[in-house]
Enzyme design. Sequence first.
Site, PDB file in Angstrom:
ATOM      1  N   LEU A  33     -15.693-141.161   7.904  1.00 63.60           N
ATOM      2  CA  LEU A  33     -16.533-140.415   8.846  1.00 63.60           C
ATOM      3  C   LEU A  33     -16.301-140.855  10.285  1.00 63.60           C
ATOM      4  O   LEU A  33     -16.028-142.018  10.570  1.00 63.60           O
ATOM      5  CB  LEU A  33     -18.008-140.603   8.468  1.00 63.60           C
ATOM      6  CG  LEU A  33     -18.367-140.172   7.047  1.00 63.60           C
ATOM      7  CD1 LEU A  33     -19.852-140.392   6.786  1.00 63.60           C
ATOM      8  CD2 LEU A  33     -17.995-138.717   6.781  1.00 63.60           C
ATOM      9  N   GLU A  35     -17.267-139.387  14.692  1.00 60.36           N
ATOM     10  CA  GLU A  35     -18.265-138.684  15.519  1.00 60.36           C
ATOM     11  C   GLU A  35     -18.372-137.198  15.193  1.00 60.36           C
ATOM     12  O   GLU A  35     -19.435-136.600  15.309  1.00 60.36           O
ATOM     13  CB  GLU A  35     -17.917-138.837  17.010  1.00 60.36           C
ATOM     14  CG  GLU A  35     -18.174-140.208  17.569  1.00 60.36           C
ATOM     15  CD  GLU A  35     -19.634-140.611  17.532  1.00 60.36           C
ATOM     16  OE1 GLU A  35     -20.503-139.748  17.696  1.00 60.36           O
ATOM     17  OE2 GLU A  35     -19.904-141.807  17.304  1.00 60.36           O
ATOM     18  N   HIS A  37     -18.083-135.720  12.239  1.00 63.81           N
ATOM     19  CA  HIS A  37     -18.979-135.557  11.087  1.00 63.81           C
ATOM     20  C   HIS A  37     -20.427-135.825  11.501  1.00 63.81           C
ATOM     21  O   HIS A  37     -21.345-135.139  11.054  1.00 63.81           O
ATOM     22  CB  HIS A  37     -18.629-136.557   9.977  1.00 63.81           C
ATOM     23  CG  HIS A  37     -17.270-136.364   9.383  1.00 63.81           C
ATOM     24  ND1 HIS A  37     -16.252-137.254   9.579  1.00 63.81           N
ATOM     25  CD2 HIS A  37     -16.775-135.388   8.592  1.00 63.81           C
ATOM     26  CE1 HIS A  37     -15.181-136.856   8.917  1.00 63.81           C
ATOM     27  NE2 HIS A  37     -15.462-135.716   8.321  1.00 63.81           N
TER      28      HIS A  37
END
Length: 285
Positions: A33, A35, A37
């Site tokens: 993950l 920023e 996401h």
Amino acid sequence: MQVFREKQPLIQAIQKIKSDEKSLGLVPTMGALHEGHLSLLKTALKETDQVVVSIFVNPTQFDNAEDLEKYPRNLEKDLELLKKISEDIWIFSPNAHELYGDKVLSQNFDFEGLELVMEGAFRNGHFNGVGTVVKHLFEIITPDKAFFGEKDYQQLQIIRKLTEKTGLPVEIVGCPILRENSGLARSSRNERLSTQSREKAAFIYETLQDVNRLFGIESADYITTWVENKFKGNPYLKLEYFEIADSETLKKINTKEKGKQYRAFVAAYADDIRLIDNIALDNSF
Ligand code: PAF
């Protein structure tokens, strides 16, 4: 924050949400993950009462075994990041058997041609794999809304077509592309770039911005050749495709029509890492 490795307990928890007449949001991811996401998650938290983030590296959407093997996986780090945004979210992180059963296979879909161009033309079976896993997730989680990034714009259009064709009652929400300071679109693959390649890859978005400026004055053919030559002169990036296409049908355009929406799409390699990006074009001329 609750982590579900199996679908049955998740389905039970979801039944409670539904009986309380609360809305449910889904952010499907393959982990690693970043920023981008997190911005999907923040939108989902604003728009729905309970959010599920799925984390599953889906084998059926990879046509390249090495790419699948090298795809970054770090559940602990992902959970840390998610916890910083909200303690109330639910994570669904199943294994392949839990999601697919005994046969980890793609279903064949007809996405009315959306699957045949660009990513679909260069990544054999990719959208059958994406369609299959997203359909499984929608059937298990039954979200009211699902959130997808515009970086994978073709995927977003395909998921919209999937819901239209299957009749699954999910509203698909497209969210804007998040970029690094250099302009490079945020992607889990960026982690695999060397520092130098990460800097050099900013060229992709710089070029897309030039394309947007040229779109008011030059034809799509002219711009395509211009971009291809620009990439040929760049020793750090190898262009796989550049296309200007109708934003809805994703068909390559010959001539611009007033009132229509268009986008420019790029796939290019930096080192051996495949990067994609796109930009909405200003068609107000
Ligand atoms: O965009 C992605 O990360 C994946 O294609 C998705 C939608 C989670 C399906 O595996």
